[in-house]
Design a protein around this motif. Structure first.
Motif, PDB file in Angstrom:
ATOM      1  N   TYR A   1      12.047   0.261  22.829  1.00 29.22           N
ATOM      2  CA  TYR A   1      11.362  -0.476  21.789  1.00 29.22           C
ATOM      3  C   TYR A   1      11.489   0.269  20.461  1.00 29.22           C
ATOM      4  O   TYR A   1      11.822   1.475  20.420  1.00 29.22           O
ATOM      5  N   THR A   2      11.184  -0.422  19.383  1.00 29.31           N
ATOM      6  CA  THR A   2      11.114   0.191  18.062  1.00 29.31           C
ATOM      7  C   THR A   2      10.040  -0.528  17.248  1.00 29.31           C
ATOM      8  O   THR A   2       9.788  -1.714  17.451  1.00 29.31           O
ATOM      9  N   LYS A   3       9.396   0.196  16.377  1.00 28.93           N
ATOM     10  CA  LYS A   3       8.422  -0.391  15.466  1.00 28.93           C
ATOM     11  C   LYS A   3       8.463   0.343  14.140  1.00 28.93           C
ATOM     12  O   LYS A   3       8.885   1.517  14.082  1.00 28.93           O
ATOM     13  N   ALA A   4       8.025  -0.327  13.090  1.00 26.72           N
ATOM     14  CA  ALA A   4       8.086   0.273  11.752  1.00 26.72           C
ATOM     15  C   ALA A   4       6.916  -0.229  10.914  1.00 26.72           C
ATOM     16  O   ALA A   4       6.519  -1.391  11.005  1.00 26.72           O
ATOM     17  N   ASN A   5       6.400   0.676  10.111  1.00 24.98           N
ATOM     18  CA  ASN A   5       5.367   0.330   9.136  1.00 24.98           C
ATOM     19  C   ASN A   5       5.928   0.571   7.744  1.00 24.98           C
ATOM     20  O   ASN A   5       6.512   1.626   7.477  1.00 24.98           O
ATOM     21  N   MET A   6       5.758  -0.395   6.866  1.00 21.26           N
ATOM     22  CA  MET A   6       6.279  -0.260   5.512  1.00 21.26           C
ATOM     23  C   MET A   6       5.130  -0.262   4.505  1.00 21.26           C
ATOM     24  O   MET A   6       4.233  -1.109   4.559  1.00 21.26           O
ATOM     25  N   SER A   7       5.164   0.677   3.616  1.00 19.42           N
ATOM     26  CA  SER A   7       4.232   0.719   2.486  1.00 19.42           C
ATOM     27  C   SER A   7       5.034   1.023   1.232  1.00 19.42           C
ATOM     28  O   SER A   7       6.177   1.492   1.302  1.00 19.42           O
ATOM     29  N   GLY A   8       4.440   0.743   0.090  1.00 17.57           N
ATOM     30  CA  GLY A   8       5.196   0.971  -1.133  1.00 17.57           C
ATOM     31  C   GLY A   8       4.345   0.913  -2.372  1.00 17.57           C
ATOM     32  O   GLY A   8       3.160   0.552  -2.342  1.00 17.57           O
ATOM     33  N   ALA A   9       4.952   1.274  -3.480  1.00 14.70           N
ATOM     34  CA  ALA A   9       4.331   1.218  -4.803  1.00 14.70           C
ATOM     35  C   ALA A   9       5.297   0.552  -5.758  1.00 14.70           C
ATOM     36  O   ALA A   9       6.515   0.693  -5.622  1.00 14.70           O
ATOM     37  N   ASP A  10       4.769  -0.193  -6.704  1.00 11.90           N
ATOM     38  CA  ASP A  10       5.650  -0.864  -7.659  1.00 11.90           C
ATOM     39  C   ASP A  10       5.068  -0.787  -9.067  1.00 11.90           C
ATOM     40  O   ASP A  10       3.862  -0.624  -9.264  1.00 11.90           O
ATOM     41  N   LEU A  11       5.947  -0.899 -10.035  1.00 11.18           N
ATOM     42  CA  LEU A  11       5.591  -0.945 -11.444  1.00 11.18           C
ATOM     43  C   LEU A  11       6.348  -2.115 -12.053  1.00 11.18           C
ATOM     44  O   LEU A  11       7.580  -2.167 -12.000  1.00 11.18           O
ATOM     45  N   THR A  12       5.617  -3.058 -12.606  1.00 12.46           N
ATOM     46  CA  THR A  12       6.241  -4.297 -13.070  1.00 12.46           C
ATOM     47  C   THR A  12       5.730  -4.709 -14.441  1.00 12.46           C
ATOM     48  O   THR A  12       4.641  -4.328 -14.866  1.00 12.46           O
ATOM     49  N   ALA A  13       6.539  -5.510 -15.112  1.00 11.98           N
ATOM     50  CA  ALA A  13       6.114  -6.226 -16.317  1.00 11.98           C
ATOM     51  C   ALA A  13       5.614  -7.597 -15.869  1.00 11.98           C
ATOM     52  O   ALA A  13       6.254  -8.262 -15.054  1.00 11.98           O
ATOM     53  N   LYS A  14       4.483  -8.025 -16.407  1.00 12.58           N
ATOM     54  CA  LYS A  14       3.854  -9.289 -15.997  1.00 12.58           C
ATOM     55  C   LYS A  14       3.820 -10.234 -17.196  1.00 12.58           C
ATOM     56  O   LYS A  14       3.297  -9.905 -18.252  1.00 12.58           O
ATOM     57  N   PHE A  15       4.392 -11.423 -16.990  1.00  9.15           N
ATOM     58  CA  PHE A  15       4.478 -12.427 -18.045  1.00  9.15           C
ATOM     59  C   PHE A  15       3.641 -13.641 -17.632  1.00  9.15           C
ATOM     60  O   PHE A  15       3.824 -14.157 -16.527  1.00  9.15           O
ATOM     61  N   SER A  16       2.753 -14.082 -18.505  1.00  7.54           N
ATOM     62  CA  SER A  16       1.823 -15.163 -18.173  1.00  7.54           C
ATOM     63  C   SER A  16       1.999 -16.338 -19.118  1.00  7.54           C
ATOM     64  O   SER A  16       2.394 -16.185 -20.277  1.00  7.54           O
ATOM     65  N   TYR A  17       1.661 -17.516 -18.599  1.00  3.16           N
ATOM     66  CA  TYR A  17       1.662 -18.735 -19.412  1.00  3.16           C
ATOM     67  C   TYR A  17       0.425 -19.545 -19.054  1.00  3.16           C
ATOM     68  O   TYR A  17       0.275 -19.990 -17.912  1.00  3.16           O
ATOM     69  N   GLY A  18      -0.478 -19.728 -20.017  1.00  6.01           N
ATOM     70  CA  GLY A  18      -1.718 -20.432 -19.759  1.00  6.01           C
ATOM     71  C   GLY A  18      -1.515 -21.935 -19.694  1.00  6.01           C
ATOM     72  O   GLY A  18      -0.941 -22.535 -20.600  1.00  6.01           O
ATOM     73  N   LEU A  19      -1.988 -22.535 -18.614  1.00  5.72           N
ATOM     74  CA  LEU A  19      -1.949 -23.990 -18.473  1.00  5.72           C
ATOM     75  C   LEU A  19      -3.221 -24.619 -19.025  1.00  5.72           C
ATOM     76  O   LEU A  19      -3.179 -25.669 -19.672  1.00  5.72           O
ATOM     77  N   THR A  20      -4.379 -23.988 -18.738  1.00  6.30           N
ATOM     78  CA  THR A  20      -5.664 -24.387 -19.281  1.00  6.30           C
ATOM     79  C   THR A  20      -6.406 -23.112 -19.645  1.00  6.30           C
ATOM     80  O   THR A  20      -5.864 -22.012 -19.528  1.00  6.30           O
ATOM     81  N   GLU A  21      -7.675 -23.243 -20.044  1.00  4.88           N
ATOM     82  CA  GLU A  21      -8.471 -22.056 -20.353  1.00  4.88           C
ATOM     83  C   GLU A  21      -8.754 -21.235 -19.100  1.00  4.88           C
ATOM     84  O   GLU A  21      -9.054 -20.051 -19.189  1.00  4.88           O
ATOM     85  N   ARG A  22      -8.635 -21.845 -17.928  1.00  3.26           N
ATOM     86  CA  ARG A  22      -8.934 -21.125 -16.685  1.00  3.26           C
ATOM     87  C   ARG A  22      -7.693 -20.807 -15.861  1.00  3.26           C
ATOM     88  O   ARG A  22      -7.694 -19.849 -15.093  1.00  3.26           O
ATOM     89  N   ILE A  23      -6.648 -21.586 -15.977  1.00  2.00           N
ATOM     90  CA  ILE A  23      -5.502 -21.478 -15.074  1.00  2.00           C
ATOM     91  C   ILE A  23      -4.289 -20.973 -15.826  1.00  2.00           C
ATOM     92  O   ILE A  23      -3.988 -21.426 -16.924  1.00  2.00           O
ATOM     93  N   ALA A  24      -3.546 -20.042 -15.196  1.00  4.09           N
ATOM     94  CA  ALA A  24      -2.328 -19.506 -15.796  1.00  4.09           C
ATOM     95  C   ALA A  24      -1.288 -19.249 -14.717  1.00  4.09           C
ATOM     96  O   ALA A  24      -1.610 -18.803 -13.618  1.00  4.09           O
ATOM     97  N   LEU A  25      -0.054 -19.537 -15.035  1.00  8.49           N
ATOM     98  CA  LEU A  25       1.078 -19.136 -14.204  1.00  8.49           C
ATOM     99  C   LEU A  25       1.542 -17.760 -14.656  1.00  8.49           C
ATOM    100  O   LEU A  25       1.420 -17.415 -15.835  1.00  8.49           O
ATOM    101  N   TYR A  26       2.084 -16.979 -13.732  1.00  7.13           N
ATOM    102  CA  TYR A  26       2.622 -15.682 -14.138  1.00  7.13           C
ATOM    103  C   TYR A  26       3.804 -15.292 -13.257  1.00  7.13           C
ATOM    104  O   TYR A  26       3.992 -15.814 -12.147  1.00  7.13           O
ATOM    105  N   ALA A  27       4.609 -14.378 -13.773  1.00  7.17           N
ATOM    106  CA  ALA A  27       5.728 -13.810 -13.032  1.00  7.17           C
ATOM    107  C   ALA A  27       5.742 -12.307 -13.272  1.00  7.17           C
ATOM    108  O   ALA A  27       5.392 -11.840 -14.360  1.00  7.17           O
ATOM    109  N   ARG A  28       6.130 -11.567 -12.243  1.00  3.04           N
ATOM    110  CA  ARG A  28       6.249 -10.109 -12.359  1.00  3.04           C
ATOM    111  C   ARG A  28       7.679  -9.694 -12.024  1.00  3.04           C
ATOM    112  O   ARG A  28       8.297 -10.229 -11.107  1.00  3.04           O
ATOM    113  N   LEU A  29       8.171  -8.694 -12.737  1.00  3.85           N
ATOM    114  CA  LEU A  29       9.521  -8.183 -12.508  1.00  3.85           C
ATOM    115  C   LEU A  29       9.513  -6.688 -12.752  1.00  3.85           C
ATOM    116  O   LEU A  29       8.999  -6.226 -13.780  1.00  3.85           O
TER     117      LEU A  29
END
Length: 356
Positions: free
Chosen positions: A109-137
């Motif tokens: 058998y084999t098993k693996a656990n993956m963990s990680g850290a990331d650093l991204t730029a986050k870009f948002s676009y507001g649809l309403t005063e409460r709701i926003a779409l975003y993307a990270r890269l």
């Protein structure tokens, strides 16, 4: 099992011992469900934020074709935080444990656990005063703790590219929830690789902001006194203004100071024009705020018409977020900037005691 996505990616449960490596061909690709799972969009004054998330991980191509059993799904969890520079851009860092997967072969058998850290730029676009779409890269560093019954433990790690798309929904001025779908790629130990996807729900807390409050209406009124008089009296032109509150992301209004009824009566009895100007704070997309301000003004105009003011004497317009009266960095300031102004300009006339 089948692989999805593209590139050379992440955790592997492929057997490493030579007898199995000969049969460890990677499967072919097929489509996967890339369902985006908010913001904000974040649309705030500059501030720090942090949060926690949890969800499900899926590892495509993690098992060889000759696996007797393959468990390539797991639960994961993590923390994230960042700094929001303006209403559309932030820098975000996070640490996540994507979970443990396993496979069973004839030789062990084999098993693996993956963990990680990331650093991204986050870009948002507001649809309403409460709701926003975003993307990270950005970039991610993944650490894999793998155990096999035939070759002991190994701990491959490496840097890769990560992307994510999500939807953010603001609950209050401080709290929001977000749903996100993340792809982590191009990290392997030069022996075998797989694609990793992580769908999660997160709770975000914004620092340095305050809970929304609704301020009572304030009004600047220049009264025009009309008194019945047997002798004609010249009454000069006057301007009467009333400011009305609007709640967060709402087109309705309320007149806590009860100064709108006198203005309505004056407009009905005196010749003149009414100009209604709607406003919005800076939260949300600019186009949405422009429409919202116009709807706020229209709601007041409809109310005046229902009370008997001639519609031809009413002008309705919206400023959007372009003419703030106070800072948008505080809830009190944003409440001021959401006010709708009702201005009645009477014409100079001769008062004979009769309605004008």
């Amino acid at each position: 099992m089948k692989r999805t996505g593209s590139g050379v990616l992440l955790v592997s449960l492929l057997p490493i011992m030579p007898v199995f490596a000969a049969n460890a061909d990677l499967p072919t690709d097929s489509n996967t469900d890339n369902t985006n799972t908010s913001t904000f969009v974040t649309v705030e004054a500059p501030h720090w934020y942090g949060g926690a998330r949890g969800g499900f991980s899926e590892f495509h191509g993690a098992c060889a074709k000759n696996a007797i059993d393959c468990d390539d799904n797991s639960m994961g969890y993590g923390l994230y935080g960042g700094y929001q520079f303006n209403d559309w851009f932030a820098i975000e860092a996070g640490a996540t444990n994507y979970g443990t997967i396993s496979a069973l072969y004839q030789g062990g058998y084999t098993k693996a656990n993956m963990s990680g850290a990331d650093l991204t730029a986050k870009f948002s676009y507001g649809l309403t005063e409460r709701i926003a779409l975003y993307a990270r890269l950005g970039g991610s560093y993944q650490y894999i703790d793998r155990e096999t019954s035939w070759a002991g433990d190994s701990k491959p790690s490496g840097w890769g590219l990560t992307t994510a798309a999500g939807l953010d929904y603001k609950l209050t001025e401080r709290l929001s929830v977000r749903a996100e779908y993340q792809f982590i790629g191009d990290a392997n130990d030069n022996r075998a690789s797989s694609d990793a996807y992580f769908g999660s729900l997160g709770l975000t807390y914004r620092f340095g902001t305050v809970a929304r409050t609704t301020t009572s209406a304030t009004a600047k009124t220049t009264p025009a006194t009309i008194t019945a008089n047997a002798n004609p009296v010249v009454v000069p032109a006057t301007v009467t203004r009333v400011l009305l509150d609007s709640d967060f992301d709402s087109t309705s209004f309320h007149d806590d100071s009860n100064e709108l009824p006198p203005l309505i009566e004056k407009a009905k009895q005196t010749q003149g024009t009414v100009v209604i100007t709607g406003n919005a704070d800076s939260k949300g997309a600019m186009g949405y705020n422009q429409t919202l301000s116009e709807k706020r003004a229209q709601a007041v105009g409809d109310h005046l018409i229902s009370k008997g003011v001639d519609a031809e004497r009413i002008t309705v317009r919206g400023n959007g977020e372009l003419r703030p009266k106070a800072s948008n960095d505080t809830a009190q300031g944003r409440a001021m900037n959401r006010k709708t102004e009702v201005e009645f300009k009477s014409k100079a006339h001769i008062n004979t005691g009769e309605p004008q």
